[in-house]
Design a protein around this motif. Structure first.
Motif, PDB file in Angstrom:
ATOM      1  N   LEU A 296     -15.903   6.273   3.348  1.00 24.23           N
ATOM      2  CA  LEU A 296     -16.239   6.270   2.085  1.00 24.23           C
ATOM      3  C   LEU A 296     -15.252   7.132   1.135  1.00 24.23           C
ATOM      4  N   ALA A 297     -14.989   8.368   1.732  1.00 26.67           N
ATOM      5  CA  ALA A 297     -14.471   9.277   0.960  1.00 26.67           C
ATOM      6  C   ALA A 297     -12.596   9.184   0.610  1.00 26.67           C
ATOM      7  N   VAL A 298     -12.300   8.825   1.821  1.00 28.19           N
ATOM      8  CA  VAL A 298     -10.718   8.854   1.615  1.00 28.19           C
ATOM      9  C   VAL A 298     -10.271   7.485   2.098  1.00 28.19           C
ATOM     10  N   PRO A 299     -10.414   6.393   1.874  1.00 25.45           N
ATOM     11  CA  PRO A 299      -9.814   5.204   2.607  1.00 25.45           C
ATOM     12  C   PRO A 299      -8.504   4.951   2.430  1.00 25.45           C
ATOM     13  N   ASN A 300      -7.854   5.302   1.207  1.00 22.55           N
ATOM     14  CA  ASN A 300      -6.274   5.172   1.484  1.00 22.55           C
ATOM     15  C   ASN A 300      -5.625   6.165   2.195  1.00 22.55           C
ATOM     16  N   VAL A 301      -6.197   7.103   2.738  1.00 25.63           N
ATOM     17  CA  VAL A 301      -5.404   7.841   3.653  1.00 25.63           C
ATOM     18  C   VAL A 301      -5.184   6.934   4.928  1.00 25.63           C
ATOM     19  N   PHE A 302      -6.102   6.342   5.259  1.00 22.24           N
ATOM     20  CA  PHE A 302      -5.985   5.247   6.470  1.00 22.24           C
ATOM     21  C   PHE A 302      -4.795   4.531   6.414  1.00 22.24           C
ATOM     22  N   VAL A 303      -4.597   3.996   4.889  1.00 23.69           N
ATOM     23  CA  VAL A 303      -3.800   2.826   4.583  1.00 23.69           C
ATOM     24  C   VAL A 303      -2.434   3.515   4.792  1.00 23.69           C
ATOM     25  N   ARG A 304      -2.319   4.806   4.372  1.00 21.93           N
ATOM     26  CA  ARG A 304      -1.001   5.389   4.496  1.00 21.93           C
ATOM     27  C   ARG A 304      -0.533   5.752   5.862  1.00 21.93           C
ATOM     28  N   ILE A 305      -1.565   6.007   6.545  1.00 16.90           N
ATOM     29  CA  ILE A 305      -1.149   6.462   8.140  1.00 16.90           C
ATOM     30  C   ILE A 305      -0.790   5.096   8.693  1.00 16.90           C
ATOM     31  N   PHE A 306      -1.317   3.986   8.429  1.00 15.84           N
ATOM     32  CA  PHE A 306      -0.902   2.733   9.513  1.00 15.84           C
ATOM     33  C   PHE A 306       0.122   1.803   8.708  1.00 15.84           C
ATOM     34  N   MET A 307       0.664   2.394   7.579  1.00 13.93           N
ATOM     35  CA  MET A 307       1.764   1.429   7.077  1.00 13.93           C
ATOM     36  C   MET A 307       2.312   2.047   5.802  1.00 13.93           C
TER      37      MET A 307
ATOM     38  N   THR B 143       2.174  -1.420  -0.167  1.00 12.18           N
ATOM     39  CA  THR B 143       2.589  -1.978  -1.458  1.00 12.18           C
ATOM     40  C   THR B 143       1.566  -1.281  -2.554  1.00 12.18           C
ATOM     41  N   GLU B 144       1.980  -1.314  -3.631  1.00 13.44           N
ATOM     42  CA  GLU B 144       0.742  -1.252  -4.727  1.00 13.44           C
ATOM     43  C   GLU B 144      -0.327  -2.064  -4.623  1.00 13.44           C
ATOM     44  N   GLU B 145      -0.184  -3.487  -4.550  1.00 13.78           N
ATOM     45  CA  GLU B 145      -1.285  -4.156  -4.407  1.00 13.78           C
ATOM     46  C   GLU B 145      -2.021  -3.906  -3.478  1.00 13.78           C
ATOM     47  N   ILE B 146      -1.604  -3.483  -2.132  1.00  8.54           N
ATOM     48  CA  ILE B 146      -2.397  -3.048  -1.131  1.00  8.54           C
ATOM     49  C   ILE B 146      -3.291  -1.795  -1.391  1.00  8.54           C
ATOM     50  N   LEU B 147      -2.699  -0.977  -2.013  1.00  9.34           N
ATOM     51  CA  LEU B 147      -3.154   0.327  -2.556  1.00  9.34           C
ATOM     52  C   LEU B 147      -4.549   0.201  -3.454  1.00  9.34           C
ATOM     53  N   GLN B 148      -4.391  -0.960  -4.258  1.00 10.33           N
ATOM     54  CA  GLN B 148      -5.567  -1.357  -4.969  1.00 10.33           C
ATOM     55  C   GLN B 148      -6.574  -1.918  -4.334  1.00 10.33           C
ATOM     56  N   ILE B 149      -6.379  -2.954  -3.432  1.00  6.85           N
ATOM     57  CA  ILE B 149      -7.534  -3.709  -2.944  1.00  6.85           C
ATOM     58  C   ILE B 149      -8.131  -2.926  -1.636  1.00  6.85           C
ATOM     59  N   ALA B 150      -7.405  -1.990  -1.018  1.00  6.75           N
ATOM     60  CA  ALA B 150      -7.947  -1.378   0.368  1.00  6.75           C
ATOM     61  C   ALA B 150      -9.235  -0.599   0.020  1.00  6.75           C
ATOM     62  N   PRO B 151      -9.348   0.411  -0.992  1.00  6.66           N
ATOM     63  CA  PRO B 151     -10.427   1.158  -0.982  1.00  6.66           C
ATOM     64  C   PRO B 151     -11.995   0.449  -0.869  1.00  6.66           C
ATOM     65  N   SER B 152     -11.971  -0.782  -1.603  1.00  4.12           N
ATOM     66  CA  SER B 152     -13.147  -1.312  -1.757  1.00  4.12           C
ATOM     67  C   SER B 152     -13.447  -2.174  -0.485  1.00  4.12           C
ATOM     68  N   ILE B 153     -12.306  -2.527   0.171  1.00  2.67           N
ATOM     69  CA  ILE B 153     -12.522  -3.225   1.499  1.00  2.67           C
ATOM     70  C   ILE B 153     -13.202  -2.429   2.388  1.00  2.67           C
ATOM     71  N   ILE B 154     -12.410  -1.162   2.763  1.00  5.11           N
ATOM     72  CA  ILE B 154     -12.566  -0.208   3.819  1.00  5.11           C
ATOM     73  C   ILE B 154     -13.920   0.294   3.500  1.00  5.11           C
ATOM     74  N   ARG B 155     -14.428   0.733   2.408  1.00  8.87           N
ATOM     75  CA  ARG B 155     -15.788   1.360   2.093  1.00  8.87           C
ATOM     76  C   ARG B 155     -16.903   0.214   2.315  1.00  8.87           C
ATOM     77  N   SER B 156     -16.623  -1.111   1.942  1.00  6.36           N
ATOM     78  CA  SER B 156     -17.688  -1.922   2.127  1.00  6.36           C
ATOM     79  C   SER B 156     -17.832  -2.065   3.729  1.00  6.36           C
ATOM     80  N   TYR B 157     -16.714  -2.493   4.580  1.00  8.09           N
ATOM     81  CA  TYR B 157     -16.845  -2.604   5.983  1.00  8.09           C
ATOM     82  C   TYR B 157     -17.135  -1.193   6.752  1.00  8.09           C
TER      83      TYR B 157
END
Length: 448
Positions: free
Chosen positions: A331-342, A345-359
């Motif tokens: 919930l706190a730092v979803p985009n940290v995981f995004v930057r670790i694993f790939m 792109t800007e599009e992914i950085l925009q959609i990733a937080p809500s996806i990771i927080r929900s799941y």
């Protein structure tokens, strides 16, 4: 330490530490592969690794089927009487033979039908070449992955959890540095990630096998009587643990297809990240189950219900600590995981937080629900364990994955697992209370 007489708290945390280190490093195999490939080849590499993931689920789950199933029966017999060594070793021997048979079957499937498997698991034509390049070195060493799971389970039940942990840690460290060396230094890309994983697994297996030359070893290969019956008992006992990993593969396939249909490739790339976060959470749950199972099995065989209740209290507390930590981080730092694993792109950085927080809400109850399958197995309640595995791994979750995007906005698919874990938690809580109340109250322990 003696399962029947040692003080419970230090024994549990000793086994938890060893199991946690082993499970954590095991998860690094796939996670580091995903991270390195994602950094080297971008979102398409991450998506290709998501397609490969079900293959690993199948391989590891078959090793756990024989390893956990055989070691539970092994440990229960040892708990009943130390005179049961030959009978318990018949289950060890049957598990080894069963693993060899399963290894040959999986080996043939991976070598000759990899393309068909990847298409089944949701690969598009653009992802298929990457997935096949990764799996190429794995084709030469499929049995090592199954036998690593098998031997690790029996080492814990034979009183040597430290060696199992050491072996997996050494293999995992080799895999981490091997990934960087093969992927980037030698410029082998996704093929190099697969090669590093294979070599790390072989290294772990070699270290584990040193137990058979140790004075502590009581594992013996003997000719098992009534082999088909023993294989049946092992399969029934271990099936729920087997299905946990198989179910993750089933869910990955369902998610892959539904995400591509309703949300697109960018969302699939984010789901590839979620797979790896979920792998870490599941490994925490596995460590609790693997630490508790040998202790519970032996004390169940000896009829020491109070000791089982004691270890159960420690295990449940640990599941909720892990659940709170992983949910909070997601919930706190979803985009940290995004930057670790790939390299996103800007599009992914925009959609990733809500996806990771929900799941990520599902991580709160996931450790408790997975631990429960080990607990029910150790009490020789395979049917209940199986129902938990099927409900959370295929039935309820599968229905929600297919149904939610059709009756609600497409993004509702990310709530399929939180809803599933909550429903399963209610059932687990009721059944755990019921079986624990039935345990015998006598306790003949002598703490040392």
């Amino acid at each position: 330490m003696d399962f029947l007489t040692s003080k419970m708290k230090p024994m549990y945390f000793k086994y938890l530490g060893a199991a946690f280190g082993s499970a954590l490093i095991s998860s690094i195999y796939g996670v580091v592969d995903m991270a390195m490939v994602g950094q080297y080849q971008g979102p398409q590499g991450t998506a290709a690794m998501a397609v490969v993931s079900p293959i690993w689920n199948i391989i590891y789950s078959l090793g756990l089927l024989m390893g956990i199933g055989g070691s539970v029966l092994f440990g229960t017999l040892r708990g009943k009487s130390r005179k049961n060594q030959r009978q318990s070793n018949e289950f060890f021997s049957a598990a080894v033979l069963g693993t060899a048979i399963l290894s040959v079957i999986v080996w043939i499937a991976v070598i000759f039908f990899d393309r068909e498997l990847f298409l089944l698991f949701g690969a598009e034509e653009t992802l298929l070449p990457l997935a096949r390049r990764y799996i190429l070195p794995v084709k030469f060493a499929v049995p090592s992955f199954l036998f690593t799971q098998l031997i690790s389970a029996f080492l814990r039940n034979d009183g040597d959890p430290g060696l199992a942990a050491k072996a997996v840690v050494c293999g995992g460290v080799f895999n981490v540095f091997g990934d960087y060396f093969f992927v980037f230094a030698l410029d082998l890309g996704i093929f190099g990630a697969g090669l590093a994983t294979v070599l790390g697994s072989l290294f772990s297996l070699i270290i584990m096998c040193t137990h058979f030359f140790s004075p502590k070893n009581t594992l013996r290969f003997v000719k098992p009587t009534q082999l088909p019956a023993k294989l049946k008992s092992i399969t029934i006992t271990g099936f729920s643990t087997f299905f946990i990993d198989i179910a993750m593969g089933i869910l990955t396939v369902l998610f892959n297809r539904q995400i591509l249909k309703y949300l697109g490739t960018d969302a699939l790339s984010v789901y590839g990240i979620i797979i790896n976060i979920s792998t870490f959470v599941q490994c925490c749950a596995y460590s609790i189950g693997q630490a508790s199972q040998p202790i519970i099995s032996a004390n169940y065989g000896a009829g020491m219900g109070n000791r089982i209740r004691e270890v159960l209290n420690y295990a449940i507390a640990t599941t909720f600590v892990f659940g709170l930590v992983w949910t909070g981080v997601s919930l706190a730092v979803p985009n940290v995981f995004v930057r670790i694993f790939m390299t996103p792109t800007e599009e992914i950085l925009q959609i990733a937080p809500s996806i990771i927080r929900s799941y990520g809400i599902s991580f709160l109850l996931l450790p408790f629900n997975i631990f429960s399958t080990y607990y029910f197995q150790a009490l020789l309640k395979p049917t209940t364990s199986f129902l938990v595995s099927v409900a959370r791994g295929a039935l309820i979750s599968g229905i929600l994955i297919l149904l939610l995007p059709t009756v609600a906005p497409a993004a509702s698919i990310w709530f399929a697992m939180p809803i599933t874990e909550l429903i399963v938690f209610v059932y687990v809580f009721v059944m755990m209370r019921r079986y624990t109340k039935r345990l015998p109250g006598r306790n003949t322990e002598t703490a040392v």
